[in-house]
Write an enzyme that holds these catalytic residues in place. Structure first.
Site, PDB file in Angstrom:
ATOM      1  N   GLU A  81     -10.543   0.945  -0.656  1.00  0.00           N
ATOM      2  CA  GLU A  81      -9.451   1.216  -1.552  1.00  0.00           C
ATOM      3  C   GLU A  81      -9.638   0.627  -2.852  1.00  0.00           C
ATOM      4  O   GLU A  81      -9.269   1.324  -3.888  1.00  0.00           O
ATOM      5  CB  GLU A  81      -8.453   0.337  -1.012  1.00  0.00           C
ATOM      6  CG  GLU A  81      -6.849   0.513  -1.393  1.00  0.00           C
ATOM      7  CD  GLU A  81      -5.915  -0.421  -0.425  1.00  0.00           C
ATOM      8  OE1 GLU A  81      -6.227  -0.640   0.683  1.00  0.00           O
ATOM      9  OE2 GLU A  81      -5.199  -1.383  -1.331  1.00  0.00           O
ATOM     10  N   THR A 121       4.350  -8.783 -18.236  1.00  0.00           N
ATOM     11  CA  THR A 121       4.578  -9.927 -19.201  1.00  0.00           C
ATOM     12  C   THR A 121       3.215 -10.657 -19.511  1.00  0.00           C
ATOM     13  O   THR A 121       3.037 -11.537 -20.345  1.00  0.00           O
ATOM     14  CB  THR A 121       5.671 -11.014 -18.877  1.00  0.00           C
ATOM     15  OG1 THR A 121       5.784 -11.788 -19.772  1.00  0.00           O
ATOM     16  CG2 THR A 121       5.694 -11.447 -17.371  1.00  0.00           C
ATOM     17  N   HIS A 152      -0.911  -4.008  -5.993  1.00  0.00           N
ATOM     18  CA  HIS A 152      -1.770  -3.153  -5.632  1.00  0.00           C
ATOM     19  C   HIS A 152      -2.132  -3.080  -4.073  1.00  0.00           C
ATOM     20  O   HIS A 152      -1.886  -2.101  -3.284  1.00  0.00           O
ATOM     21  CB  HIS A 152      -3.071  -3.136  -6.337  1.00  0.00           C
ATOM     22  CG  HIS A 152      -3.969  -1.827  -6.190  1.00  0.00           C
ATOM     23  ND1 HIS A 152      -4.539  -1.662  -5.028  1.00  0.00           N
ATOM     24  CD2 HIS A 152      -4.466  -0.980  -6.948  1.00  0.00           C
ATOM     25  CE1 HIS A 152      -5.211  -0.583  -4.908  1.00  0.00           C
ATOM     26  NE2 HIS A 152      -5.377   0.006  -6.138  1.00  0.00           N
ATOM     27  N   ASP A 181      -1.793  -6.470   3.257  1.00  0.00           N
ATOM     28  CA  ASP A 181      -2.788  -6.605   4.441  1.00  0.00           C
ATOM     29  C   ASP A 181      -4.244  -6.802   3.969  1.00  0.00           C
ATOM     30  O   ASP A 181      -5.123  -6.719   4.603  1.00  0.00           O
ATOM     31  CB  ASP A 181      -2.591  -5.484   5.377  1.00  0.00           C
ATOM     32  CG  ASP A 181      -3.277  -4.155   4.899  1.00  0.00           C
ATOM     33  OD1 ASP A 181      -3.572  -4.153   3.442  1.00  0.00           O
ATOM     34  OD2 ASP A 181      -3.469  -3.165   5.505  1.00  0.00           O
TER      35      ASP A 181
END
Ligand code: HEM
Ligand SMILES: *[C@@H]1O[C@H](CO)[C@@H](O)[C@H](O)[C@H]1NC(C)=O
Ligand SMILES: *[C@@H]1O[C@H](CO)[C@@H](O)[C@H](O)[C@H]1NC(C)=O
Ligand SMILES: *[C@@H]1O[C@H](CO)[C@@H](O)[C@H](O)[C@H]1NC(C)=O
Length: 329
Positions: free
Chosen positions: A92, A201, A70, A78
């Protein structure tokens, strides 16, 4: 904890609305041993902190790997995803369709950073972005996945805005062309995309992310294994309970392995975006190859996650080293 066991989660179930991604590819000068001069022991400090967290809960693995993905896809690798919202700005991580980022991923980064900062010569010298890249690598290895040397030298970003998430992440209903286009916008090939999808997975998905495959007008999804569909309906009785999440690999949920690709051959990909990699004849040969060879999968995964770690890297005046990973300096 076995396959399919649900965990409570605070986040709302979500189905993402995503358009095309903007390219933020930067050929940064990352390198191994970037911290050799200022904090030569940084990798072992981070590894120790991640291992301690992992012993508390294996949720650490999926949460940390997901967080790295993400971070890199939104604004570049960053650590903008680690920043907390303030009264003035929604960060965010608090975008309304925030992929339900599990708190254990953030906790892993903050603890690893605290361990690094506890060593006087390392204090304030190692970026949060690099700590996340190292922690994801270490989490994958702890779960038995491929080991690799991690490139370092990222600075921490100077902003974090919920609005930057728009268009940067694929919805779980994406088809092959949509997935390929999103990864291409980040400088990653279709092969890289297939390899990185194997991040599924490990970890969990909330019922809402696959609800349309088991109930409703287009259900049952003919590509979904019928016995898995029956189990999913039992685990997600009312479809979208935000407190319920299901292991994405119901066969070996704790192992970072190529079972993901074997599952796809049995119709046991949890998300539509997983199963489409087998349904679509263009990607199926790659799925078949990696279902048969964990070595071939491991090589492709290391190539792909190394490339992912270079997305939108900040250098020089584009970034800094945050004192607190959750607060912009
Ligand atoms: C190909 C496009 C992708 C799509 C559409 C996608 C979608 C999703 C969705 C919907 C979830 C469930 C979130 C939730 O309900 O909490 C999830 C979880 C996860 N994703 Fe992806 N993902 C993609 C690629 C990736 C990549 C590239 C990685 C890393 C290499 C990754 C790693 C993970 C992990 C580890 C989880 C489990 C998170 C946890 O246990 O907290 N995904 N993904
Ligand atoms: C929030 O905005 C107000 C008014 O613009 C400003 O005075 C304050 O410093 C801001 N706070 C933060 C944490 O940025
Ligand atoms: C975003 O994720 C956090 C952490 O999982 C969750 O608490 C929050 O409710 C989510 N935000 C929204 C708007 O769904
Ligand atoms: C469904 O999954 C099982 C393993 O759980 C497998 O034996 C079976 O062949 C699968 N069915 C299909 C149609 O792929």
């Amino acid at each position: 904890m076995g396959g399919g066991i649900a965990r409570p989660a605070a986040a709302a179930a979500l189905l993402l609305v995503v358009a095309a991604a903007r390219a933020t590819v930067c050929a940064a000068q990352l390198r191994r041993n970037y911290y050799a001069g200022v904090c030569p022991e940084v990798e072992s400090i981070v590894r120790g902190a991640v291992a301690r967290k992992y012993r508390e809960t294996f949720i650490t693995v999926g949460a940390t790997v997901h967080l790295f993905f993400h971070d890199c896809f939104v604004e570049g690798c960053d650590a903008s995803v680690i920043v907390a919202s303030t009264p003035n700005s929604t960060a965010e991580k608090d975008h309304p369709v925030n992929l339900s980022l599990a708190g254990d991923g953030f906790d892993t980064v903050l603890r690893a950073r605290a361990a690094v900062d506890a060593v006087p010569r390392c204090r304030g010298r190692v970026s949060c972005a690099d700590i996340l890249a190292m922690a994801a690598r270490d989490a994958i290895a702890l779960a038995g996945g491929p080991s690799y040397a991690v490139e370092l030298g990222r600075l921490d970003g100077l902003r974090s805005a919920a609005s930057s998430v728009d268009g940067r992440l694929a919805p779980p209903s994406s088809d092959l062309d949509q997935l390929t286009a999103l990864f291409a916008a980040n400088g990653l090939s279709q092969t890289d995309m297939i390899a990185l999808s194997a991040g599924h997975t490990v970890g969990f998905a909330h019922c809402g992310t696959f609800a349309g495959r088991i109930r409703g007008p287009s259900a049952p999804d003919p590509a979904l294994n019928r016995s898995l569909a029956a189990r999913l309906r039992a685990w997600c009785p009312d479809g979208v309970d935000p407190r319920v999440a299901v292991t994405m690999d119901v066969v070996t949920p704790r192992a970072f392995d190529n079972q993901y690709f074997r599952n796809l051959r049995n119709g046991m990909g949890l998300l539509a975006s997983d199963q489409v990699l087998y349904t679509d004849p263009r990607s199926r040969p790659t799925v078949d190859a990696w279902a048969q060879s964990s070595e071939a999968f491991g090589r492709a995964f290391v190539t792909a996650i190394t490339k992912m770690g270079r997305i939108g890297v900040k250098m020089g005046a584009q970034g800094n080293i945050r004192r607190n990973c959750a607060v912009l300096d």
